[in-house]
Design an enzyme around this catalytic site. Structure first.
Site, short mmCIF file in Angstrom:
data_model
loop_
_atom_site.label_atom_id
_atom_site.label_comp_id
_atom_site.label_asym_id
_atom_site.label_seq_id
_atom_site.Cartn_x
_atom_site.Cartn_y
_atom_site.Cartn_z
N ASP A 17 34.93 10.71 19.55
CA ASP A 17 34.09 9.53 19.75
C ASP A 17 32.82 10.01 20.49
OD1 ASP A 17 33.28 6.81 20.18
OD2 ASP A 17 34.16 6.91 22.20
N ASP A 19 30.05 7.69 22.46
CA ASP A 19 29.72 6.99 23.71
C ASP A 19 30.94 6.91 24.64
OD1 ASP A 19 27.02 6.38 22.92
OD2 ASP A 19 27.84 4.84 21.59
MG LIG Z 1 33.52 5.18 23.23
#
Ligand SMILES: [Mg+2]
Length: 183
Positions: A17, A19
């Site tokens: 992932d 962010d």
């Molecule tokens: Mg995230």
């Protein structure tokens, strides 16, 4: 069961992932330009190490700021080009970035937690084995995405306590460095 039992090697794929894992999440807003992108601590040396272990490393990221018209695909590509440049300067590697511009309410197959971005990666890189893949993220949506595709899941625990609903989380660590140290 520890991560060491998997004996991670070049047959393995890592899905990251973005962010909250690679860069600091901006609460209530999106990273719209490079000056707003801040690598989290220890991420660059950690990705360098991960690049020596895993055969393939992908980023899978929901970016509904695009769907909302707050930023453009071009803005996102500029950020990603700079991000990859910095990762490579530090000796690391990202094989491909998959992003979803879709809005949450569209419930698109291409937006996490649905597994469309994993299927797209498998289409691009048929050698991916989801049983030898790890999804590393900081939300239950990431964990669900990983499980939907048949991967192992690792949660990077942020400030909010996340409970292991339905056993979606296989392992959890405070940050990416702790994950690297456990491999
Ligand atoms: Mg995230």
């Amino acid at each position: 069961m520890s991560l060491k039992n998997y004996h991670i090697n070049k047959d393995w794929t890592l899905f990251l992932d973005r962010d909250g894992v690679i860069n600091e999440q901006i609460l209530g807003d999106y990273v719209k330009k490079w000056s707003e992108f801040k690598f989290k601590n220890d991420v660059l040396p950690s990705i360098k190490k991960l690049s020596t272990l895993f055969g393939r490393i992908f980023i899978v990221t929901n970016q509904q700021g695009i769907g909302k018209g707050i930023m453009t695909v071009d803005d996102l590509n500029k950020i990603h080009n700079k991000m990859v440049e910095e990762i490579e300067k530090a000796g690391g590697r990202i094989d491909k970035i998959y992003f979803s511009p879709k809005l949450e309410k569209e419930n698109s197959e291409m937006r996490k937690p649905n597994p469309g971005m994993a299927m797209k990666a498998k289409n691009d890189f048929p050698e991916i084995d989801f049983e030898r893949s790890i999804m590393l993220g900081d939300s239950m949506s990431d964990m669900q995405f990983g499980k939907n595709a048949g991967m192992k899941t690792v949660l990077i625990q942020g400030k909010n306590k996340i409970y292991n609903i339905s056993g979606l989380i296989d392992f959890r660590f405070k940050n990416i460095k702790e994950f690297v140290d456990a491999l």
